[in-house]
Structures are given as C-alpha cells and as structure tokens.
Design an enzyme around this catalytic site. Structure first.
Site, PDB file in Angstrom:
ATOM      1  N   ARG A 171       0.832  -1.221   0.000  1.00  0.00           N
ATOM      2  CA  ARG A 171       0.000   0.000   0.000  1.00  0.00           C
ATOM      3  C   ARG A 171       0.863   1.266   0.000  1.00  0.00           C
ATOM      4  NH1 ARG A 171      -3.223  -3.524  -0.844  1.00  0.00           N
ATOM      5  NH2 ARG A 171      -5.412  -3.538  -0.193  1.00  0.00           N
ATOM      6  N   SER A 244     -10.919  -0.402   2.302  1.00  0.00           N
ATOM      7  CA  SER A 244     -10.249  -0.514   3.605  1.00  0.00           C
ATOM      8  C   SER A 244      -9.858   0.878   4.086  1.00  0.00           C
ATOM      9  CB  SER A 244      -8.955  -1.319   3.479  1.00  0.00           C
ATOM     10  OG  SER A 244      -9.227  -2.612   3.026  1.00  0.00           O
ATOM     11  N   GLU A 340      -5.479   4.312   5.397  1.00  0.00           N
ATOM     12  CA  GLU A 340      -5.010   4.021   4.044  1.00  0.00           C
ATOM     13  C   GLU A 340      -5.341   5.167   3.084  1.00  0.00           C
ATOM     14  OE1 GLU A 340      -6.934   1.559   1.098  1.00  0.00           O
ATOM     15  OE2 GLU A 340      -5.586  -0.039   1.729  1.00  0.00           O
TER      16      GLU A 340
HETATM   17  N1  EPU Z   1     -11.897 -10.251   9.485  1.00  0.00           N
HETATM   18  C1  EPU Z   1     -12.564 -10.050  10.667  1.00  0.00           C
HETATM   19  N2  EPU Z   1     -13.660  -9.230  10.662  1.00  0.00           N
HETATM   20  C2  EPU Z   1     -14.097  -8.618   9.553  1.00  0.00           C
HETATM   21  C3  EPU Z   1     -13.428  -8.833   8.335  1.00  0.00           C
HETATM   22  C4  EPU Z   1     -12.305  -9.658   8.327  1.00  0.00           C
HETATM   23  O1  EPU Z   1     -12.185 -10.584  11.704  1.00  0.00           O
HETATM   24  O2  EPU Z   1     -15.069  -7.881   9.642  1.00  0.00           O
HETATM   25  C5  EPU Z   1     -10.678 -11.081   9.520  1.00  0.00           C
HETATM   26  C6  EPU Z   1     -10.919 -12.449   8.960  1.00  0.00           C
HETATM   27  O3  EPU Z   1     -10.296 -13.371   9.818  1.00  0.00           O
HETATM   28  C7  EPU Z   1     -10.211 -12.454   7.634  1.00  0.00           C
HETATM   29  C8  EPU Z   1      -9.109 -11.429   7.844  1.00  0.00           C
HETATM   30  O4  EPU Z   1      -9.671 -10.480   8.760  1.00  0.00           O
HETATM   31  O5  EPU Z   1      -9.666 -13.709   7.356  1.00  0.00           O
HETATM   32  C9  EPU Z   1      -8.706 -10.733   6.582  1.00  0.00           C
HETATM   33  O6  EPU Z   1      -9.869 -10.179   5.948  1.00  0.00           O
HETATM   34  P1  EPU Z   1      -9.933  -9.987   4.358  1.00  0.00           P
HETATM   35  O7  EPU Z   1      -9.649 -11.249   3.678  1.00  0.00           O
HETATM   36  O8  EPU Z   1     -11.203  -9.294   4.009  1.00  0.00           O
HETATM   37  O9  EPU Z   1      -8.698  -9.056   4.058  1.00  0.00           O
HETATM   38  P2  EPU Z   1      -8.174  -7.703   4.740  1.00  0.00           P
HETATM   39  O10 EPU Z   1      -6.780  -7.949   5.196  1.00  0.00           O
HETATM   40  O11 EPU Z   1      -9.138  -7.175   5.738  1.00  0.00           O
HETATM   41  C10 EPU Z   1      -7.081  -6.803   2.570  1.00  0.00           C
HETATM   42  C11 EPU Z   1      -7.069  -5.550   1.772  1.00  0.00           C
HETATM   43  C12 EPU Z   1      -8.343  -5.436   0.944  1.00  0.00           C
HETATM   44  C13 EPU Z   1      -8.402  -6.642   0.025  1.00  0.00           C
HETATM   45  C14 EPU Z   1      -8.416  -7.911   0.881  1.00  0.00           C
HETATM   46  C15 EPU Z   1      -8.391  -9.184   0.072  1.00  0.00           C
HETATM   47  C16 EPU Z   1      -5.732  -3.990   3.068  1.00  0.00           C
HETATM   48  C17 EPU Z   1      -5.724  -2.765   3.916  1.00  0.00           C
HETATM   49  N3  EPU Z   1      -6.918  -4.399   2.659  1.00  0.00           N
HETATM   50  O12 EPU Z   1      -8.159  -6.693   3.497  1.00  0.00           O
HETATM   51  O13 EPU Z   1      -8.224  -4.269   0.154  1.00  0.00           O
HETATM   52  O14 EPU Z   1      -9.552  -6.605  -0.805  1.00  0.00           O
HETATM   53  O15 EPU Z   1      -7.226  -7.927   1.711  1.00  0.00           O
HETATM   54  O16 EPU Z   1      -7.116  -9.403  -0.416  1.00  0.00           O
HETATM   55  O17 EPU Z   1      -4.670  -4.550   2.797  1.00  0.00           O
HETATM   56  C18 EPU Z   1      -8.762  -1.954   0.062  1.00  0.00           C
HETATM   57  O18 EPU Z   1      -7.545  -1.734   0.145  1.00  0.00           O
HETATM   58  O19 EPU Z   1      -9.600  -1.016  -0.046  1.00  0.00           O
HETATM   59  C19 EPU Z   1      -9.240  -3.330   0.142  1.00  0.00           C
HETATM   60  C20 EPU Z   1     -10.542  -3.624   0.219  1.00  0.00           C
END
Ligand code: EPU
Length: 350
Positions: A171, A244, A340
């Site tokens: 990022r 995010s 972000e």
């Molecule tokens: N989780 C929770 N609660 C929630 C949502 C998620 O506990 O409400 C936990 C779950 O255990 C899940 C983990 O968080 O396994 C990770 O969640 P997710 O797979 O949705 O990924 P993220 O790390 O929250 C990142 C990116 C997203 C991208 C997803 C998928 C960043 C800041 N965000 O989110 O990017 O779509 O991975 O790869 O790195 C964005 O940047 O706008 C964005 C949406």
C-alpha cells in the site's frame, strides 16, 4: 471562464461530492480536467494551476475530505489503451491514467489476457492504482507494472519511471510519499496470454471449489473475486465508503508472537525481514467495533476495515469514527492503526 486550452475543462467552486466515493460534501476552489496529458505543461503554465500544487484526484475512492482542499483539483480524463507490443505470449499495454480500473480489468479479460484478474472490482482509476499499490487476493498491482508515465510540475517535464524507480511496497510507493512531485499520466502493464492463475489466497480457491471449477481461467478467477467482494465489501455506489480505511499493521515478529499467544485466532502473515502483518479487520472486529455507528458515520457491519457513510456524514464525522476505532484498538491491543486513504484538511496524527 472560457476554455483556454483545447481538451481542458475548468470549473470554479466545484462540487466534489460526486468525485469522492465516501460521498461527503466538499468544494474545490477550481476543478481542472485534462483529456490529453501532453497538454499538462501548457495547463500548469496558466491560471488556475500556475504556481500551485494541485490535488490530483482519480476516482476519489481513496480520499477523505475532512475540509475543502485549498488547492485546485486536477483530474486526468484521458481513456486510451494502446498495445505497445505483443509477442503472442506477453502483451505490453500503455494505459491512460483516466481509464476506470475495473473496466480495464474486464477489457484485458475480453482480450484473453491474464495478470490482473485478482484485482477485479477495485474502485478507482488506472492512474490511481499504483499510488497506493492496490492489492487484493494475493496480487499487488506492482507485479504487473513495467513503467509509469509522469509529469513533474516543478520542471514542466514528462518522464518515464521504471518499476524500480517507484519504490513500491505494501500500500505504498514514491507517489504516496511525495504526492506534490508527480502527476501520474499513464501506466505501462505487462500481461500474459493464458498465464497460470494466482490461487494462493484461500478465499479464491474455496470460491472456485464451491463453483465446481478445477482448471480456472483468468475470467473464472475474476468472477470468484467479484462474488467475494460483493458479499464482503459494501458497494460505494450504494453506501459511501473508500474500501479498507486502515492498513494492515506491520509489526516485529516479537510483538506479533506476544499478541498471538494472548489472541490465538489473530490472523498473522509474514511481511519479510523479521516482520509480520496483522489483520486490522480482526483487531477492529474483536474490539467490538464492527457495525459501530456514530450518527451517519460508522464501521461497516459487513467488514470491520471499511468505514461507511450511512447518508449525511461529513468528513469530520468519519474522521471522528476513525479516531475512535484507532484509539480503541490501541488501548485494547497496543497496536497503532494508520489510515489508508489520503485525509484532506486534517492531520491524522494529533
Ligand atoms: N476479518 C474479521 N472481521 C471482519 C473482516 C475480516 O475478523 O469484519 C478477519 C478475517 O479473519 C479475515 C481477515 O480479517 O480472514 C482478513 O480479511 P480480508 O480477507 O477481508 O482481508 P483484509 O486484510 O481485511 C485486505 C485488503 C483489501 C483486500 C483484501 C483481500 C488492506 C488494507 N486491505 O483486506 O483491500 O480486498 O485484503 O485481499 O490490505 C482496500 O484496500 O480497499 C481493500 C478492500
């Protein structure tokens, strides 16, 4: 004001509500929209841009207006996609900054290309994508970028920067650190015909298995990503948000280990060099803040990393919720969260 330069639109006291996906009210003293990036030297030589450092907006999907920008807003609206070369296996494309990112992903799939299918349905423009090195489902855009085309207002020159020049990281890029220095005018991508899909992210493999697909094409992967995103993430066209709101925090292995022994379910990922990446969504969710609401500003009930505008929230309302989330997570877990999106009109650090 008449248009001084062909292909350039200038609006005074411009309404930015439709130009930020949070849908908050903000006005810019000037909005300058430029179709042809080769005109930028002329545009920067005259009012209203001369002598200013404009705020460059893409799709407005990574910005929070807490206050009106003092500087003029600049948008690049060119939408050309050119094939630079095609050896039947690898295709190099030069894409104008103003092309809508998801439309570009779909176009590459129509052309039988692969590489960016995991990045389907991300809001924003091609020019904005490299600024924060968008990433999702195991792929970051830096992996597909050959070079960037930029304009430097201070010198009045255009330049081509190689991938290495851009200092891409999670990022992050040189453009995020020094937003005044460059205007991104286009991106060169290197894509493949029928390359092997990236299924490393568990959610994708599960979604494809649920669909009974065992030899997925790039289009199958994009369809799986689109389905996952539609289930998890609020659609900015329906409820204002900027994806995010916080980056996943990167901490030392020691800190991650201590947090893990106290919170065995915390998702932790390697981040190189003795570092670990923690799931900010999990931290926020576990602090009880998923679905939190203060007036019309809140945390999405569907995904704890996304702040949402339920209707009439102002940028200041959303910033207040963001600070409440960060403070609560810091008190509970001792981990600092960083936004972000770009925050305009306020400092994050108080
Ligand atoms: N989780 C929770 N609660 C929630 C949502 C998620 O506990 O409400 C936990 C779950 O255990 C899940 C983990 O968080 O396994 C990770 O969640 P997710 O797979 O949705 O990924 P993220 O790390 O929250 C990142 C990116 C997203 C991208 C997803 C998928 C960043 C800041 N965000 O989110 O990017 O779509 O991975 O790869 O790195 C964005 O940047 O706008 C964005 C949406």
């Amino acid at each position: 004001m008449s248009d001084p330069i062909p292909g350039v639109r200038i609006t005074r006291d411009a309404d930015l509500r439709g130009l930020n996906t949070f849908g908050v009210d903000a006005r810019a003293p000037w909005l300058v929209e430029v179709d042809d990036a080769s005109r930028l030297a002329d545009v920067f030589a005259v009012a209203p841009l001369a002598g200013t450092t404009p705020l460059v907006l893409g799709g407005g999907s990574n910005v929070l207006f807490v206050d009106a920008p003092e500087a003029p807003v600049l948008r690049l609206t060119g939408t050309q996609i050119r094939v630079l070369d095609d050896d039947g296996d690898t295709v190099r494309l030069s894409v104008d900054a103003g092309v809508e990112w998801h439309a570009f992903v779909l176009r590459t799939l129509d052309d039988g290309l692969s590489g960016i299918e995991n990045l389907a349905l991300i809001p924003g423009t091609v020019g904005a994508a490299p600024i924060q090195n968008i990433g999702a489902y195991g792929v970051e855009v830096r992996e597909l970028i050959d070079a960037m085309h930029v304009f430097e207002p201070a010198t009045g020159r255009s330049a081509r920067m190689t991938n290495a020049d851009c200092a891409f990281a999670y990022r992050d890029s040189v453009f995020k650190h020094d937003p005044a220095r460059y205007v991104v005018t286009g991106v060169e991508f290197r894509l493949r015909r029928g390359g092997a899909p990236n299924l490393g992210y568990a959610g994708i493999a599960d979604e494809l298995a649920a669909r009974g697909i065992d030899a997925p094409t790039a289009r199958d992967v994009a369809d799986a990503v689109i389905a996952i995103r539609r289930r998890k993430l609020p659609d900015p066209a329906v409820i204002g948000n900027a994806g995010s709101f916080f980056k996943n925090p990167i901490v030392s292995a020691d800190i991650a280990d201590a947090l893990l022994s106290a919170n065995p379910r915390l998702p932790v990922f390697p981040a190189g060099d003795g570092l670990r990446k923690l799931s900010a969504a999990w931290l926020i969710d576990s602090a009880g803040l998923r679905g939190y609401r203060d007036g019309d500003a809140g945390v999405s009930p569907g995904h704890a990393l996304v702040l949402v505008n339920h209707g009439a929230a102002t940028g200041a309302d959303l910033l207040r919720v963001a600070r409440h989330v960060a403070t609560t997570v810091e008190e509970r877990f001792g981990v600092a969260l960083e936004p972000e999106p770009r925050v305009i009109g306020a400092r994050w650090a108080q």
